[in-house]
Scaffold this active site. Structure first.
Site, PDB file in Angstrom:
ATOM      1  N   HIS A   1       0.737  -1.231  -0.063  1.00 43.19           N
ATOM      2  CA  HIS A   1       0.087  -0.020  -0.129  1.00 43.19           C
ATOM      3  C   HIS A   1       0.901   1.259   0.138  1.00 43.19           C
ATOM      4  O   HIS A   1       1.907   1.191   0.614  1.00 43.19           O
ATOM      5  CB  HIS A   1      -0.971  -0.021   1.412  1.00 43.19           C
ATOM      6  CG  HIS A   1      -2.076  -0.694   1.259  1.00 43.19           C
ATOM      7  ND1 HIS A   1      -3.409  -0.204   1.468  1.00 43.19           N
ATOM      8  CD2 HIS A   1      -2.413  -1.923   0.610  1.00 43.19           C
ATOM      9  CE1 HIS A   1      -4.353  -0.958   1.272  1.00 43.19           C
ATOM     10  NE2 HIS A   1      -3.796  -2.144   0.496  1.00 43.19           N
TER      11      HIS A   1
ATOM     12  N   GLU B   1      -6.428  -0.614  -6.061  1.00 48.79           N
ATOM     13  CA  GLU B   1      -7.251   0.013  -5.567  1.00 48.79           C
ATOM     14  C   GLU B   1      -7.024   1.941  -5.645  1.00 48.79           C
ATOM     15  O   GLU B   1      -5.749   2.175  -5.797  1.00 48.79           O
ATOM     16  CB  GLU B   1      -7.426   0.083  -4.068  1.00 48.79           C
ATOM     17  CG  GLU B   1      -7.758  -1.226  -3.433  1.00 48.79           C
ATOM     18  CD  GLU B   1      -6.561  -2.128  -3.167  1.00 48.79           C
ATOM     19  OE1 GLU B   1      -5.516  -1.482  -2.742  1.00 48.79           O
ATOM     20  OE2 GLU B   1      -6.706  -3.205  -2.955  1.00 48.79           O
TER      21      GLU B   1
END
Length: 319
Positions: free
Chosen positions: A38, A107
């Site tokens: 991330h 994402e």
């Protein structure tokens, strides 16, 4: 027998601590370790987001036996597919063949830092094309590619592990399942849905089936529910939402109605060993072969790893 793994969750732990946790997970007897990739945490309360590939390289050096998996990397925006292949090959060499490259469509939260996030149809097409570049590179081939989304005038990897790095693909429905099966990739999912396993097998998929389950172990169930709410209340929004929100403050705004009690209804919280075993068993019963545990709460990792070695892993033997 189900293989039980441990999650190096970069969103809730600093890089040095994550490497220490990987070594401790190996000593505790976990069967593998996965590492999230991330740029942002889901929520500001989690407080971390180190570069996953530095963590993976250091963890490969700090451990001797435990397999490592990226869980998952998006090979389309932050990283070009050729760079992902090079990163995977290098970790494969450093780990002496213990690395699996887990890939997904990404994402908005993480990919928007380099540009506008594409719509779902486009990003799935980009993932498919990325695999067409990554797989031959990992096989040692010279790649020339001119596609709809990527250009590779010429690329070759000069450092490869003795055996080809295996690949897994994160799935959520028929399209991504067919993609995983078509590329001979393992299946990766975060919901204990038996239909995903069936569709994968029906599409010709024969690889491992990776699942992931979050728990919050600790001596006080109410405090565990508070921690799970504080750091993991985003989990129930569903991937149609999670893939699209662009910032931790977006996830905070989307979860204002969630309460600790609501979170505790869906995440196993507290000291009850049987409850945690039941949460893992849902994935085993659905047909997942490899299940990675998330312990929610960065500061609790050392105590959790002690608990897992002494109690949880023995209780999970044979599920």
């Amino acid at each position: 027998m189900t293989n039980i793994g441990y999650t190096l969750m970069t969103e809730q732990r600093g890089p040095r601590e994550l490497v220490d946790d990987a070594a401790r997970a190996e000593a505790a007897g976990f069967g593998f370790a996965v590492c999230s990739d991330h740029y942002y945490p889901w929520l500001a309360e989690q407080g971390h987001a180190p570069f996953a590939w530095s963590v993976l390289g250091a963890a490969a050096h700090a451990t001797e036996r435990i397999p490592l998996v990226s869980f998952v990397t998006c090979p389309t925006m932050r990283y070009h597919p050729t760079v992902v292949a090079q990163m995977a090959a290098t970790v494969g060499v450093m780990s002496r063949g213990r690395f699996t490259l887990g890939l997904g469509a990404g994402e908005n939260l993480n990919e928007h830092v380099v540009g506008a996030y594409p719509q779902a149809v486009q990003r799935h097409a980009m993932l498919s094309e990325a695999l067409e570049i990554i797989q031959p590179l990992l096989a040692g081939e010279v790649v020339h590619h001119l596609g709809e989304h990527f250009e590779v005038p010429e690329a070759r990897l000069w450092d490869l592990p003795d055996e080809r790095v295996p690949i897994g693909v994160a799935v959520s429905g028929p399209s991504s399942i067919r993609l995983a099966a078509r590329h001979d990739a393992a299946l990766i999912a975060v919901e204990p849905k038996r239909e995903l396993i069936k569709q994968y097998a029906d599409a010709g998929g024969t690889g491992p089936r990776y699942g992931q389950v979050a728990i919050c172990w600790g001596p006080d169930a109410d405090e565990c529910a508070r921690i799970a709410h504080d750091q993991f209340r985003w989990f129930d929004l569903g991937w149609a939402v999670n893939a699209e929100l662009p910032h931790p403050r977006s996830f905070a705004a989307a979860t204002t109605a969630m309460t600790p009690g609501m979170v505790a209804e869906k995440i196993s919280c507290g000291p009850d060993l049987d409850k945690h075993v039941a949460a893992v068993r849902q994935f085993a019963d659905a047909g997942f072969t490899d299940i990675a545990l998330i312990q929610i709460g960065g500061d609790s990792q050392p105590d959790f790893l002690d608990f897992a070695e002494k109690h949880l892993l023995p209780a999970l033997t044979g599920i």
